[in-house]
Design an enzyme around this catalytic site. Structure first.
Site, PDB file in Angstrom:
ATOM      1  N   THR A 133     -10.392  12.657   8.797  1.00  0.00           N
ATOM      2  CA  THR A 133      -9.434  13.206   9.381  1.00  0.00           C
ATOM      3  C   THR A 133      -9.362  13.264  11.151  1.00  0.00           C
ATOM      4  OG1 THR A 133      -8.933  15.934   9.607  1.00  0.00           O
ATOM      5  CG2 THR A 133     -11.029  15.469   9.951  1.00  0.00           C
ATOM      6  N   ASP A 134      -7.931  13.274  11.125  1.00  0.00           N
ATOM      7  CA  ASP A 134      -7.780  13.333  12.539  1.00  0.00           C
ATOM      8  C   ASP A 134      -8.395  14.428  13.650  1.00  0.00           C
ATOM      9  OD1 ASP A 134      -5.964  14.978  12.338  1.00  0.00           O
ATOM     10  OD2 ASP A 134      -4.076  14.254  12.680  1.00  0.00           O
ATOM     11  N   GLU A 135      -8.704  15.319  12.332  1.00  0.00           N
ATOM     12  CA  GLU A 135      -9.317  16.930  13.452  1.00  0.00           C
ATOM     13  C   GLU A 135     -10.765  16.140  14.269  1.00  0.00           C
ATOM     14  OE1 GLU A 135      -8.794  20.556  11.811  1.00  0.00           O
ATOM     15  OE2 GLU A 135      -8.124  20.007  10.435  1.00  0.00           O
ATOM     16  N   TYR A 160     -15.916  22.491  10.098  1.00  0.00           N
ATOM     17  CA  TYR A 160     -15.258  21.414   9.940  1.00  0.00           C
ATOM     18  C   TYR A 160     -14.894  19.811   9.753  1.00  0.00           C
ATOM     19  CZ  TYR A 160     -10.880  18.630   7.460  1.00  0.00           C
ATOM     20  OH  TYR A 160     -10.974  17.668   6.520  1.00  0.00           O
ATOM     21  N   LYS A 164     -16.899  16.855   9.541  1.00  0.00           N
ATOM     22  CA  LYS A 164     -16.644  15.217   9.283  1.00  0.00           C
ATOM     23  C   LYS A 164     -16.590  14.440   9.911  1.00  0.00           C
ATOM     24  CE  LYS A 164     -13.725  14.571   6.024  1.00  0.00           C
ATOM     25  NZ  LYS A 164     -13.855  13.858   4.393  1.00  0.00           N
TER      26      LYS A 164
HETATM   27  P1  NAD Z   1      -9.261  19.430  -1.215  1.00  0.00           P
HETATM   28  O1  NAD Z   1     -10.281  20.257  -0.684  1.00  0.00           O
HETATM   29  O2  NAD Z   1      -7.610  19.618  -1.893  1.00  0.00           O
HETATM   30  O3  NAD Z   1     -10.056  19.078  -2.424  1.00  0.00           O
HETATM   31  C1  NAD Z   1     -11.687  18.903  -1.908  1.00  0.00           C
HETATM   32  C2  NAD Z   1     -12.012  18.087  -3.436  1.00  0.00           C
HETATM   33  O4  NAD Z   1     -13.285  17.127  -3.681  1.00  0.00           O
HETATM   34  C3  NAD Z   1     -11.762  19.690  -4.636  1.00  0.00           C
HETATM   35  O5  NAD Z   1     -11.637  18.838  -6.045  1.00  0.00           O
HETATM   36  C4  NAD Z   1     -13.806  19.274  -4.696  1.00  0.00           C
HETATM   37  O6  NAD Z   1     -14.025  20.458  -6.292  1.00  0.00           O
HETATM   38  C5  NAD Z   1     -14.638  19.200  -4.703  1.00  0.00           C
HETATM   39  N1  NAD Z   1     -15.599  18.760  -4.078  1.00  0.00           N
HETATM   40  C6  NAD Z   1     -15.938  19.733  -3.444  1.00  0.00           C
HETATM   41  N2  NAD Z   1     -17.312  19.290  -3.210  1.00  0.00           N
HETATM   42  C7  NAD Z   1     -18.323  18.987  -4.045  1.00  0.00           C
HETATM   43  C8  NAD Z   1     -19.081  18.246  -4.184  1.00  0.00           C
HETATM   44  N3  NAD Z   1     -20.045  19.317  -3.395  1.00  0.00           N
HETATM   45  N4  NAD Z   1     -19.310  17.513  -5.345  1.00  0.00           N
HETATM   46  C9  NAD Z   1     -18.005  16.879  -5.426  1.00  0.00           C
HETATM   47  N5  NAD Z   1     -16.833  17.528  -5.376  1.00  0.00           N
HETATM   48  C10 NAD Z   1     -16.811  18.498  -4.561  1.00  0.00           C
HETATM   49  O7  NAD Z   1      -9.703  18.479   0.310  1.00  0.00           O
HETATM   50  P2  NAD Z   1      -7.975  17.946  -0.091  1.00  0.00           P
HETATM   51  O8  NAD Z   1      -7.037  18.286   0.843  1.00  0.00           O
HETATM   52  O9  NAD Z   1      -7.656  16.978  -0.676  1.00  0.00           O
HETATM   53  O10 NAD Z   1      -8.666  16.211   1.613  1.00  0.00           O
HETATM   54  C11 NAD Z   1      -9.668  15.374   0.375  1.00  0.00           C
HETATM   55  C12 NAD Z   1     -10.482  14.791   1.660  1.00  0.00           C
HETATM   56  O11 NAD Z   1      -9.778  14.330   2.782  1.00  0.00           O
HETATM   57  C13 NAD Z   1     -11.233  15.437   2.355  1.00  0.00           C
HETATM   58  O12 NAD Z   1     -12.442  14.883   3.130  1.00  0.00           O
HETATM   59  C14 NAD Z   1     -10.583  15.563   3.811  1.00  0.00           C
HETATM   60  O13 NAD Z   1     -11.690  15.889   4.483  1.00  0.00           O
HETATM   61  C15 NAD Z   1      -9.834  14.543   4.072  1.00  0.00           C
HETATM   62  N6  NAD Z   1      -8.314  15.066   4.868  1.00  0.00           N
HETATM   63  C16 NAD Z   1      -7.440  16.153   4.123  1.00  0.00           C
HETATM   64  C17 NAD Z   1      -6.699  16.265   5.124  1.00  0.00           C
HETATM   65  C18 NAD Z   1      -4.973  17.257   4.499  1.00  0.00           C
HETATM   66  O14 NAD Z   1      -4.281  17.844   5.455  1.00  0.00           O
HETATM   67  N7  NAD Z   1      -5.443  18.025   3.300  1.00  0.00           N
HETATM   68  C19 NAD Z   1      -6.724  16.220   6.509  1.00  0.00           C
HETATM   69  C20 NAD Z   1      -7.107  14.598   6.862  1.00  0.00           C
HETATM   70  C21 NAD Z   1      -7.958  14.885   6.221  1.00  0.00           C
END
Ligand code: NAD
Length: 361
Positions: A133-135, A160, A164
């Site tokens: 993430t950009d965070e 969080y 990350k």
């Molecule tokens: P999300 O919370 O919607 O989904 C996370 C998924 O990971 C879920 O399906 C959950 O069941 C699974 N999970 C959690 N813990 C687990 C474990 N211990 N073992 C196996 N599976 C597990 O997240 P997202 O929004 O789809 O984000 C996906 C990735 O992108 C993350 O790594 C997040 O940090 C990164 N990200 C997200 C955003 C955003 O805007 N949503 C922005 C930047 C980066």
């Protein structure tokens, strides 16, 4: 090729899987623990495809990860599994340390042992792509046009983003120390279909449709760079297939927007697409309620996504205006999905407010 996607039942992971099935010939294994954020209902359109396999497993389980690598023999790992909600990380950081740091470590070790036993082109072409993430960069001043680049120093603000950041460092160390062929991407705020209703965009749409308050943190002046999730999925597959080993790519939507403007835009689109409002609601805008700001709330995130455009030819296809309209329309057409993914343990209450921790608002 065979992809091993972790967190494929989540918001972005499910978009990646739909993209891989709909637009490529690759096979894939989805490894997901199915936390509150993981919903197989987001994959019903593709889960019957013979190129798709689901493994219900925790990335912190070293034995399960070793078995999955040995059994499925992936060419590419796309690691998205994470605890992802900042407010939840304020209420309960432990799960974030567990999954984001120890889980990434466990997955890296399973990938390293598997990769070290490969030979020839299978070893040369293996990739471990970590999605971040950009965070991790902290925040930027509200005024000004500074952007996060791939070399911006890390300065995470929340449990969080700190977890990350730690996982990004582990991935880079595994590349430098063991030679594991890794790639890292850091992206801005995603929005789009199949987003769990705790995040700003779906929360506002669903609350508005039910005539509930639209809680805006502080004055809503925080700026985010909005990236449509399908544009992101396309970028991720491009990086996994064509990115240069050891490199980092920032992915952004070129769409900086204040949170309050996001909410105003959603209200305006709802006036047009859902004019029949709940009893007592005259204008969706009247539902906006300013609530206590998030502790440590970052002011502005903005991504310089010129490297991925220059080197890999990726650009977002959606503007915020086109993407948010598609998103609102999707939630209007898919009320059943939203109802089913909220299993009763989460009722869109306020999370992550250290003043009122544990109370519903
Ligand atoms: P999300 O919370 O919607 O989904 C996370 C998924 O990971 C879920 O399906 C959950 O069941 C699974 N999970 C959690 N813990 C687990 C474990 N211990 N073992 C196996 N599976 C597990 O997240 P997202 O929004 O789809 O984000 C996906 C990735 O992108 C993350 O790594 C997040 O940090 C990164 N990200 C997200 C955003 C955003 O805007 N949503 C922005 C930047 C980066």
């Amino acid at each position: 090729m065979k992809f091993l996607v972790t967190g494929g039942a989540g918001f972005i992971g499910s978009a990646v899987i739909r993209h891989l099935i709909d637009h490529t010939e690759h096979e894939l294994v989805n490894v997901d623990k199915l936390t509150y954020a993981g919903n197989l209902e987001s994959l019903t359109a593709v889960s019957g495809n013979p190129r798709y396999v689901f493994e219900h497993a925790d990335i912190c389980d070293a034995g399960a990860m070793a078995r999955i690598f040995a059994e499925h023999r992936p060419d590419v790992v796309m690691h998205l599994a994470a605890e992802s909600h900042v407010d939840r990380s304020i209420d309960g950081p432990a799960a974030f340390i567990g999954t984001n740091i120890l889980g990434t470590y466990t997955l890296l070790e399973a990938a390293r042992h598997y990769w070290q036993a490969l030979e020839g082109s299978a070893r040369d072409e293996f990739r471990f792509h970590h999605i971040s993430t950009d965070e991790v960069y902290g925040d930027l001043a509200l005024e000004g046009d500074t952007l996060f680049t791939e070399t911006t120093a890390y300065e995470p603000s929340s449990p969080y983003s700190a977890s990350k950041a730690a996982s990004d460092h582990l991935v880079r160390a595994w590349q430098r120390t063991y030679g594991l062929p890794t790639l890292v991407t850091n992206c801005s705020n995603n929005y789009g279909p199949f987003h769990f209703p705790e995040k700003l965009v779906p929360l506002m749409i669903l609350n508005a449709l039910e005539g509930k308050p639209l809680p805006v943190y502080g004055d809503g002046s925080q700026v985010r760079d909005w990236l449509y999730v399908e544009d992101h999925a396309r970028a991720l597959v491009t990086v996994a297939c064509e990115g240069k080993v050891g490199e980092t790519y920032n992915i952004g939507g070129h769409n900086e927007c204040k949170n309050i403007d996001v909410v105003n835009t959603i209200c305006a689109i709802l006036e047009e697409l859902a004019p029949a409002k709940p009893a007592g609601v005259e204008r969706y805008l009247d539902l906006i309620t300013h609530v206590a700001d998030r502790p440590g709330h970052d002011l502005r995130y903005a991504i310089d996504a010129s490297k991925i455009e220059r080197e890999l030819g990726w650009r977002p296809q959606e503007t915020f205006e086109t993407g948010i309209r598609k998103t609102v329309a999707w939630y209007l057409a898919n009320g059943e999905w939203s109802r089913r993914v909220q299993d009763g343990s989460y009722e869109r209450e306020r999370l992550g407010d250290t003043e009122t921790q544990g109370q519903l608002q």
